[in-house]
Design an enzyme around this catalytic site. Sequence first.
Site, short mmCIF file in Angstrom:
data_model
loop_
_atom_site.label_atom_id
_atom_site.label_comp_id
_atom_site.label_asym_id
_atom_site.label_seq_id
_atom_site.Cartn_x
_atom_site.Cartn_y
_atom_site.Cartn_z
N THR A 133 0.94 -1.28 0.01
CA THR A 133 -0.04 0.05 -0.01
C THR A 133 1.04 1.15 -0.05
O THR A 133 1.77 1.30 0.56
CB THR A 133 -0.75 0.06 1.19
OG1 THR A 133 -1.55 -1.18 1.50
CG2 THR A 133 -1.78 0.98 1.29
N HIS A 153 9.93 5.16 -2.64
CA HIS A 153 9.02 5.19 -3.68
C HIS A 153 8.22 6.12 -4.15
O HIS A 153 7.19 6.35 -3.71
CB HIS A 153 8.24 3.82 -3.46
CG HIS A 153 7.38 3.21 -4.37
ND1 HIS A 153 7.78 3.15 -5.74
CD2 HIS A 153 5.89 3.22 -4.66
CE1 HIS A 153 6.71 2.84 -6.82
NE2 HIS A 153 5.71 2.82 -5.94
O1 TXD Z 1 4.96 -0.15 -5.62
C1 TXD Z 1 4.08 -0.32 -5.10
N1 TXD Z 1 4.48 -0.36 -3.77
C2 TXD Z 1 2.68 -0.24 -5.34
C3 TXD Z 1 1.76 0.29 -4.54
C4 TXD Z 1 2.45 -0.35 -6.67
C5 TXD Z 1 1.01 -0.39 -7.13
C6 TXD Z 1 -0.05 -0.13 -6.18
N2 TXD Z 1 0.48 0.35 -5.03
C7 TXD Z 1 -0.42 0.70 -3.99
O2 TXD Z 1 -1.23 -0.53 -3.51
C8 TXD Z 1 -1.77 1.59 -4.30
O3 TXD Z 1 -1.43 3.03 -4.18
C9 TXD Z 1 -2.56 1.22 -3.39
O4 TXD Z 1 -2.42 1.90 -2.09
C10 TXD Z 1 -2.64 -0.39 -3.28
C11 TXD Z 1 -3.35 -1.14 -3.78
O5 TXD Z 1 -3.48 -0.99 -5.04
P1 TXD Z 1 -4.83 -1.43 -5.99
O6 TXD Z 1 -4.35 -1.12 -7.40
O7 TXD Z 1 -4.81 -3.20 -5.71
O8 TXD Z 1 -6.13 -0.83 -5.42
P2 TXD Z 1 -7.50 -1.41 -5.45
O9 TXD Z 1 -7.93 -2.43 -6.71
O10 TXD Z 1 -8.62 -0.36 -5.26
O11 TXD Z 1 -7.58 -2.47 -4.28
C12 TXD Z 1 -7.59 -2.23 -3.10
C13 TXD Z 1 -8.41 -3.22 -1.96
C14 TXD Z 1 -9.86 -2.99 -2.48
O12 TXD Z 1 -10.46 -4.12 -2.83
C15 TXD Z 1 -10.39 -2.54 -1.11
O13 TXD Z 1 -11.84 -2.94 -0.82
C16 TXD Z 1 -9.46 -3.02 -0.10
O14 TXD Z 1 -8.24 -2.93 -0.88
N3 TXD Z 1 -9.59 -2.46 1.25
C17 TXD Z 1 -9.41 -3.35 2.30
N4 TXD Z 1 -9.25 -4.74 2.42
C18 TXD Z 1 -9.24 -5.13 3.90
N5 TXD Z 1 -9.46 -4.33 4.97
C19 TXD Z 1 -9.58 -2.89 4.76
N6 TXD Z 1 -9.86 -2.09 5.68
C20 TXD Z 1 -9.58 -2.14 3.51
N7 TXD Z 1 -9.85 -1.22 2.85
C21 TXD Z 1 -9.74 -1.22 1.61
#
Ligand code: TXD
Length: 314
Positions: free
Chosen positions: A122, A178
């Site tokens: 994240t 990053h």
């Molecule tokens: O290089 C890196 N580290 C990164 C980071 C590269 C790509 C994406 N990066 C980050 O990963 C991006 O900025 C986001 O902060 C995360 C996740 O990216 P993604 O593209 O997978 O985002 P989505 O598709 O919106 O998925 C996030 C999921 C979604 O299904 C929400 O319902 C869930 O997170 N979510 C939760 N799950 C469990 N518990 C809680 N509290 C929760 N809140 C949201």
Amino acid sequence: MPVCRRKVTVIGAGNVGATAAQRIAEAGVADVYLIDVVEGLPQGKALDLSESAPLQHHDQYIIGTNDYADTTESDIIVVTAGLARQPGMSRDDLLLKNAGIVRAVVQQAVHYSPGAIIIMVTNPLDAMVHVALEASGFPRERVIGMAGVLDGARFRSFIAQDLGVSASDVSAFVLGGHGDTMVPVPRYSTVAGIPLPELMKPERIEELVQRTRAGGAEIVTLLKTGSAFYAPASSVFHMVDSILNDRKRVLACAVLLRGEYGLDGLVVGVPLVLGAAGAERIIEVALTEEEKTALMVSAGSVGALVETMHKASA
Ligand code: TXD
């Protein structure tokens, strides 16, 4: 394909989480538990992925859940839960919202898997590793951020395309946080062992360095809703594989520094040996004054985010 019953929990069944689950299961590296706050989402994606197992010839279990008890005794916890960037947003805009989410999910997950290794995904990545360290109470070896593998892969792919060579022969070295201040180091980036400056003009190298720094934003601008996930998921896979198979690959990862590279108490991306114990050894290399300055600027931007979080929670 051999089957492996080790257990990886992926928190957040969104784009990165579900794609990482797919890569891990299809490579036969571990069973995957996908967990999300949204009901039905992890179950639906896990079921769909499971139904592709006969076609992909693997026997890994992929299980979706909303209950952390199901994740008990995971070997690795991958945290992707949180909000992703929208056009015009920086990674840092996500800071306080994602800090709250990451703190809560990490506390719940480590309660059931106190011996796990956490891979943080994240954003803003380095700051979220700080949150995960605090929330888990784990030693720094077991809380590692994924960023350098992705940034390095972007740099490698741009170099390979530009020179018309196989991306497999390109190795790239990226240090720092990053963010826009990350520090790709061309001197330590090679094509089959040949340093990049031997093969490319300095101006062209600088263009590819800038494209790497803006690599995430380039994709956010194209997608318009959401951010990159194929290459991020592959990067997570390589880290999981190196840990579970104790490959001891040398990968750039975000880890808490304690004096290495002249930095203390800050999470920054550095090359390290990734094996069964997590971040087993940080590799320190000599930097030029210019590279050191760039690394300090990058570390400074991580420090500023950590300070903002501490002020907000005070
Ligand atoms: O290089 C890196 N580290 C990164 C980071 C590269 C790509 C994406 N990066 C980050 O990963 C991006 O900025 C986001 O902060 C995360 C996740 O990216 P993604 O593209 O997978 O985002 P989505 O598709 O919106 O998925 C996030 C999921 C979604 O299904 C929400 O319902 C869930 O997170 N979510 C939760 N799950 C469990 N518990 C809680 N509290 C929760 N809140 C949201």
